[in-house]
Design an enzyme around this catalytic site. Structure first.
Site, PDB file in Angstrom:
ATOM      1  N   LYS A 128      56.332 109.181  65.252  1.00  0.00           N
ATOM      2  CA  LYS A 128      56.064 109.635  66.519  1.00  0.00           C
ATOM      3  C   LYS A 128      56.040 108.676  67.590  1.00  0.00           C
ATOM      4  O   LYS A 128      56.666 108.661  68.756  1.00  0.00           O
ATOM      5  CB  LYS A 128      54.530 110.623  66.803  1.00  0.00           C
ATOM      6  CG  LYS A 128      54.522 111.168  67.792  1.00  0.00           C
ATOM      7  CD  LYS A 128      53.122 111.969  67.961  1.00  0.00           C
ATOM      8  CE  LYS A 128      52.893 112.376  69.380  1.00  0.00           C
ATOM      9  NZ  LYS A 128      51.374 112.225  69.378  1.00  0.00           N
ATOM     10  N   PHE A 129      55.345 107.465  67.647  1.00  0.00           N
ATOM     11  CA  PHE A 129      55.248 106.388  68.419  1.00  0.00           C
ATOM     12  C   PHE A 129      56.252 105.236  68.357  1.00  0.00           C
ATOM     13  O   PHE A 129      56.347 104.332  69.326  1.00  0.00           O
ATOM     14  CB  PHE A 129      53.784 105.939  68.409  1.00  0.00           C
ATOM     15  CG  PHE A 129      52.859 106.624  68.614  1.00  0.00           C
ATOM     16  CD1 PHE A 129      52.021 107.722  68.016  1.00  0.00           C
ATOM     17  CD2 PHE A 129      52.340 106.651  70.145  1.00  0.00           C
ATOM     18  CE1 PHE A 129      51.120 108.716  68.447  1.00  0.00           C
ATOM     19  CE2 PHE A 129      51.329 107.434  70.378  1.00  0.00           C
ATOM     20  CZ  PHE A 129      50.728 108.615  69.629  1.00  0.00           C
ATOM     21  N   LYS A 158      55.968  97.800  62.172  1.00  0.00           N
ATOM     22  CA  LYS A 158      56.027  99.005  62.784  1.00  0.00           C
ATOM     23  C   LYS A 158      56.021  98.681  64.338  1.00  0.00           C
ATOM     24  O   LYS A 158      55.136  97.676  64.880  1.00  0.00           O
ATOM     25  CB  LYS A 158      54.918  99.917  62.522  1.00  0.00           C
ATOM     26  CG  LYS A 158      54.714 100.990  63.426  1.00  0.00           C
ATOM     27  CD  LYS A 158      54.502 102.260  62.818  1.00  0.00           C
ATOM     28  CE  LYS A 158      54.679 103.638  63.639  1.00  0.00           C
ATOM     29  NZ  LYS A 158      54.339 104.710  62.810  1.00  0.00           N
ATOM     30  N   ASP A 169      42.633 111.513  57.852  1.00  0.00           N
ATOM     31  CA  ASP A 169      44.066 111.980  58.009  1.00  0.00           C
ATOM     32  C   ASP A 169      44.909 111.728  56.564  1.00  0.00           C
ATOM     33  O   ASP A 169      46.078 111.532  56.574  1.00  0.00           O
ATOM     34  CB  ASP A 169      44.867 111.244  59.111  1.00  0.00           C
ATOM     35  CG  ASP A 169      46.131 112.008  59.810  1.00  0.00           C
ATOM     36  OD1 ASP A 169      46.932 111.554  60.523  1.00  0.00           O
ATOM     37  OD2 ASP A 169      46.216 113.165  59.374  1.00  0.00           O
ATOM     38  N   GLY A 175      61.869 103.963  58.560  1.00  0.00           N
ATOM     39  CA  GLY A 175      61.224 105.399  58.999  1.00  0.00           C
ATOM     40  C   GLY A 175      60.945 105.566  60.403  1.00  0.00           C
ATOM     41  O   GLY A 175      61.003 104.494  61.106  1.00  0.00           O
TER      42      GLY A 175
HETATM   43  C1  LIG Z   1      58.340 104.321  55.876  1.00  0.00           C
HETATM   44  N1  LIG Z   1      57.872 103.218  55.085  1.00  0.00           N
HETATM   45  N2  LIG Z   1      58.791 102.798  53.688  1.00  0.00           N
HETATM   46  C2  LIG Z   1      58.136 101.613  53.296  1.00  0.00           C
HETATM   47  C3  LIG Z   1      57.147 101.361  54.053  1.00  0.00           C
HETATM   48  N3  LIG Z   1      56.339 100.176  53.895  1.00  0.00           N
HETATM   49  C4  LIG Z   1      55.370 100.072  54.713  1.00  0.00           C
HETATM   50  N4  LIG Z   1      55.227 100.822  55.950  1.00  0.00           N
HETATM   51  C5  LIG Z   1      55.956 101.894  55.957  1.00  0.00           C
HETATM   52  N5  LIG Z   1      55.668 102.793  57.171  1.00  0.00           N
HETATM   53  C6  LIG Z   1      54.657 102.548  58.235  1.00  0.00           C
HETATM   54  C7  LIG Z   1      53.536 102.956  57.610  1.00  0.00           C
HETATM   55  C8  LIG Z   1      52.277 102.635  58.481  1.00  0.00           C
HETATM   56  C9  LIG Z   1      51.171 101.903  58.011  1.00  0.00           C
HETATM   57  N6  LIG Z   1      50.132 101.814  59.190  1.00  0.00           N
HETATM   58  C10 LIG Z   1      50.556 102.376  60.381  1.00  0.00           C
HETATM   59  N7  LIG Z   1      49.727 102.651  61.514  1.00  0.00           N
HETATM   60  C11 LIG Z   1      50.237 103.099  62.548  1.00  0.00           C
HETATM   61  O1  LIG Z   1      51.321 103.764  62.427  1.00  0.00           O
HETATM   62  N8  LIG Z   1      49.439 103.195  63.536  1.00  0.00           N
HETATM   63  C12 LIG Z   1      49.595 103.900  64.707  1.00  0.00           C
HETATM   64  C13 LIG Z   1      50.845 104.245  65.209  1.00  0.00           C
HETATM   65  C14 LIG Z   1      50.802 104.765  66.503  1.00  0.00           C
HETATM   66  C15 LIG Z   1      49.398 105.172  67.400  1.00  0.00           C
HETATM   67  C16 LIG Z   1      48.513 104.510  66.868  1.00  0.00           C
HETATM   68  C17 LIG Z   1      47.077 105.026  67.453  1.00  0.00           C
HETATM   69  F1  LIG Z   1      47.255 104.229  68.527  1.00  0.00           F
HETATM   70  F2  LIG Z   1      47.087 106.302  67.781  1.00  0.00           F
HETATM   71  F3  LIG Z   1      46.056 104.447  66.914  1.00  0.00           F
HETATM   72  C18 LIG Z   1      48.377 104.006  65.602  1.00  0.00           C
HETATM   73  S1  LIG Z   1      52.138 103.197  60.231  1.00  0.00           S
HETATM   74  C19 LIG Z   1      57.113 102.063  54.966  1.00  0.00           C
END
Ligand SMILES: Cn1ncc2ncnc(NCCc3cnc(NC(=O)Nc4cccc(C(F)(F)F)c4)s3)c21
Length: 273
Positions: free
Chosen positions: A24-25, A43, A137, A21
């Site tokens: 945004k970041f 990620k 959220d 996937g």
């Molecule tokens: C799509 N997909 N398909 C299967 C699958 N299996 C697992 N995961 C997936 N996707 C990822 C799901 C996430 C879980 N935790 C996240 N955490 C996060 O994105 N944190 C984060 C990001 C940017 C900025 C900040 C801040 F700094 F603002 F805090 C925090 S994203 C999957």
């Protein structure tokens, strides 16, 4: 390393596979940890973007909060590491992917599937609130589906411990309860409001206060302008539960344990979740 000593992960510990996937970041990839053969989701976040958006503290809080969470309906964050330019989150892999894609494909879910997801979410939120964490959220984009079809709450990037509540506005307005939209103090009741929004969107395929203009959505939220379309056909019990969660006065919203006792949940949710 000893159990309490955090292992220092490096990118070469993983064999990186297909993209799962795009956020945004940064992007999320399927990956395999070479020594254990464990499949994970990785990620990748760009430090430059995190710095630019001044969200480093949020990311640190997410990692801290997630490190204490263990629940079948909460996606694990196993750890993180960084290199010169990027931060990597090592996440549990949810094999059936993003719930919102499934909702878009199905248009809306039937009452059994909707009630099963709402019951799983209520149990996960009871667990979270018991640890003084509010997610803030809860929306389809942050829900994933595990190997057995079970729902997983993901992305605690906006979660907070209840003692230090912030009023940062985040993402789509649709899910914000009146107190967040009116920028007054808010507490864990916000997650009950979002659960009501989700329940409506599972059953009807659209969130209840959706409108073309932000100003219109805002007005509909603060007035709790709740209307149920004639199609698809939804049981009066489901509408009753939604109406008890989408209440303006946050203290009057149906408590989560009462959600689990509601007749619509008892009659429709699959106990295995
Ligand atoms: C799509 N997909 N398909 C299967 C699958 N299996 C697992 N995961 C997936 N996707 C990822 C799901 C996430 C879980 N935790 C996240 N955490 C996060 O994105 N944190 C984060 C990001 C940017 C900025 C900040 C801040 F700094 F603002 F805090 C925090 S994203 C999957």
């Amino acid at each position: 390393p000893h159990a309490n000593e955090e292992k220092r992960w490096v990118l070469s510990d993983f064999e990186v596979g297909k993209p799962l996937g795009r956020g945004k970041f940064g992007h999320v990839y399927l990956a395999r940890e070479k020594r254990s053969n464990q499949i994970v989701a990785l990620k990748v976040l760009f430090k430059s973007q995190l710095k630019q958006s001044q969200v480093e503290h949020q990311l640190r809080r997410e990692v801290e909060i997630q490190s204490h969470l263990r629940h079948p309906n909460i996606l694990r964050l196993y750890g993180y590491f960084y290199d010169q330019t990027r931060v990597y989150l090592i996440l549990e892999y949810a094999a059936k992917g993003e719930l919102y894609k499934e909702l878009t494909r199905c248009k809306h879910f039937n009452e059994k599937r909707s009630a099963t997801y709402i019951a799983s979410l209520a149990r996960a939120l009871i667990y979270l609130h018991g640890k003084h964490v509010i997610h803030r959220d809860i929306k389809p984009e942050n829900l994933l589906i595990g190997t057995q079809g079970e729902l997983k709450i993901a992305d605690f990037g906006w979660s907070v411990h209840t003692f230090n509540r912030r009023r940062t506005m985040c993402g789509t307005l649709d899910y914000l309860p009146p107190e967040m939209v009116e920028k007054t103090e808010h507490d864990y009741h916000v997650d009950i409001w979002s659960l009501g929004i989700l329940c409506y969107e599972f059953l009807y395929g659209v969130p209840p206060f959706e409108a073309k203009e932000h100003s219109e959505t805002y007005r509909r939220i603060v007035n709790v302008d709740l209307k149920f379309p004639l199609k698809p056909l939804v049981s009066p019990a489901a509408k009753d539960l939604i109406a008890q969660m989408l209440v303006k006065n946050s203290a009057s919203r149906l408590p989560l344990h009462k959600v689990l006792e509601h007749p619509w949940i008892v009659q429709n949710a699959d106990p295995s979740g």
